[in-house]
Write a protein that holds these residues in place. Sequence first.
Motif, PDB file in Angstrom:
ATOM      1  N   THR A   1       0.835  -1.203   0.000  1.00  0.00           N
ATOM      2  CA  THR A   1       0.000   0.000   0.000  1.00  0.00           C
ATOM      3  C   THR A   1       0.869   1.252   0.000  1.00  0.00           C
ATOM      4  OG1 THR A   1      -1.733  -1.183   1.205  1.00  0.00           O
ATOM      5  CG2 THR A   1      -1.825   1.226   1.227  1.00  0.00           C
TER       6      THR A   1
ATOM      7  N   SER B   1      -5.594  -2.141  -2.639  1.00  0.00           N
ATOM      8  CA  SER B   1      -4.447  -2.498  -1.812  1.00  0.00           C
ATOM      9  C   SER B   1      -4.790  -2.394  -0.325  1.00  0.00           C
ATOM     10  CB  SER B   1      -3.262  -1.585  -2.152  1.00  0.00           C
ATOM     11  OG  SER B   1      -2.105  -1.985  -1.457  1.00  0.00           O
ATOM     12  N   LEU B   2      -5.508  -1.340   0.052  1.00  0.00           N
ATOM     13  CA  LEU B   2      -5.927  -1.182   1.442  1.00  0.00           C
ATOM     14  C   LEU B   2      -6.878  -2.294   1.872  1.00  0.00           C
ATOM     15  CD1 LEU B   2      -6.502   2.666   1.886  1.00  0.00           C
ATOM     16  CD2 LEU B   2      -5.029   1.211   3.285  1.00  0.00           C
TER      17      LEU B   2
END
Length: 621
Positions: free
Chosen positions: A225, A255-256
């Motif tokens: 991230t 990504s988070l």
Amino acid sequence: MFAALFRYLETRVDVFAPFDERETPPRGVWPFMWHHIKGVKGWMALIMLTGLGFSGIEALMYLMVGWFVDLLSTQSPQTIFRDHGWLLAGAAFLLVVVRPLIYFANHAIVDQVVVPQITNQIRWRNHVYTLGHALGYFQNDFAGRLSSRVIQAGQSIRGATIEIIDDLWYALIFVAVAIGFFGSTSLWLMLPVLVWLAAYIALLVYFVPRAKKRSEANSLGRSSTTGRIVDSYTNILTVKLFARADAERSAVRDSLTRWNAAFLNLSRLITGVSVILQTMNSLLVVATAGLSLLLWSHGSMTPGAVAATIGLVLRLVQMSGWLIHLVRGVFENIGSVQESMETIAKPHDLTDAPDAVPLVVDKGGIRFEHVRFNYGKGGGLFEGLDLAIAPGEKIGLVGPSGAGKSTLVNLLLRLYPLEGGRILIDGQDIAQVTQDSLRAQIGMVTQDNSLLHRSIGDNIAYGRIGSTEDEIARAARQASAHDFVLGLSDQDGRQGFDSRVGERGVKLSGGQRQRIAIARVLLKDAPILILDEATSALDSEVEATIQEQLSALMQGKTVIAIAHRLSTIAALDRLIVLDKGRVVDIGSHAELVARGGLYARLWSRQSGGFLAATDPEMVPA
């Protein structure tokens, strides 16, 4: 007094103590760790010794509580001080004087002697060793990853060592004392603790590897991230030019999401294990208390022994929570040490010869003799290349992309090791001189000169450390940079030569960066000068001004110039035409054009100042 003592302790370990910068750190986690901490092994032994004393006193305190309870139940107020006054005073002295002194000694050694100094000493030594790697080492990895490994090595080695020697040692001593006391009181009393200890070890065996794996996944999610966000910020101009803000937000969101899932997976494991541990702890307390009550009712235990037993068990229960996370932390630190070791502990591909001497340049003559090189891939870019450059001669290297022009220059700078042959400067084999002295005698300006994130003045002074402000300003004037530098300022209010240039010089235009780089080389004033597309980023008017300064700079120097715009090197003494690692022609501009060979074709096919491919088989690089 304490300030003087702290200063004394804080100077026991020299962070920057001399060491063999060429020694390759050993492979293997434990040898790698020992390589870095063996210099403080005496202090580590003192940490263990003071830890033994403190943990022993901690366990003894609970036994003293039991003794004190029995004393109160068997003695009268009139006789207790008369009969046991010295013992009570001794106990008080142990708790009030000895215990704080041992605690202070342990923490002073850990916090003042070892932790800050050894952590930064490890970082310093790994940084120095990493700097010694050849250029290819850095080209094959990310700068951020390398720096992260160097920084984390110090913290992880120190963390794992202190956790094992100090914290785990403390817990083991305490548990050993507790089990010994229970066993001396009753073997039945020892049984619940042994069962609990076996279950605790089983829980560790289950928890630690899973926690380590899930922690790694969580760490990977964090780094991924971070990398995605940094990539967006670094390339913000591209993001805005292509209106890709939505795409970048979506990528970071994905990504988070993955990072959050990994974090929740780790949290589930920790919650589950914590519930199991608390249940085990409660069972231990109840079982120990029940057995103590039973033994007391049969006259096998005194009230003081019961109090000491309950106190020891409560302390074990209290320790169990942080101990399980401590063990997890040890394994995580060892994993980080292994990552750093795999990155750092690689032999240097390019080292100074054992008897290397400084290079002395009197004239500047250069010879390439039977040079073989192909970046270690086998099969040759250069297969026995021979070339002689006379002292003070100005030559140009010409050829299509991939011909080997920049590689030849990099070999002269000894940025890569030769696979065969040798290179001589004034008759001295560059493999037999120190690398620093070699590069100190060569000034180089490249097409893409990145600057250090420091002030303009510092960047120019990099050419010659210790330069005065007047010398820096003179070099800037010669490079036609002085006027625009005076008009610069940064976000902190620094102006002119004190203003910062940003990472890799991003706050300056390409032409401005090039002029600062040229000023840096002008200040260096080395006897050998290399110009690799030195004026390609400049507009025509500034280029013409710089060319005049470069012409003056070239006087009395040996010069090697590379340029795709052949007009910029046509006036040099000789032009060396390279093609696929071979010298295919040598001569002046007029001679080469008259011969009608590769150079003549390149000259005739220039368009917009760049070379077009001349033959179908030429592969651009």
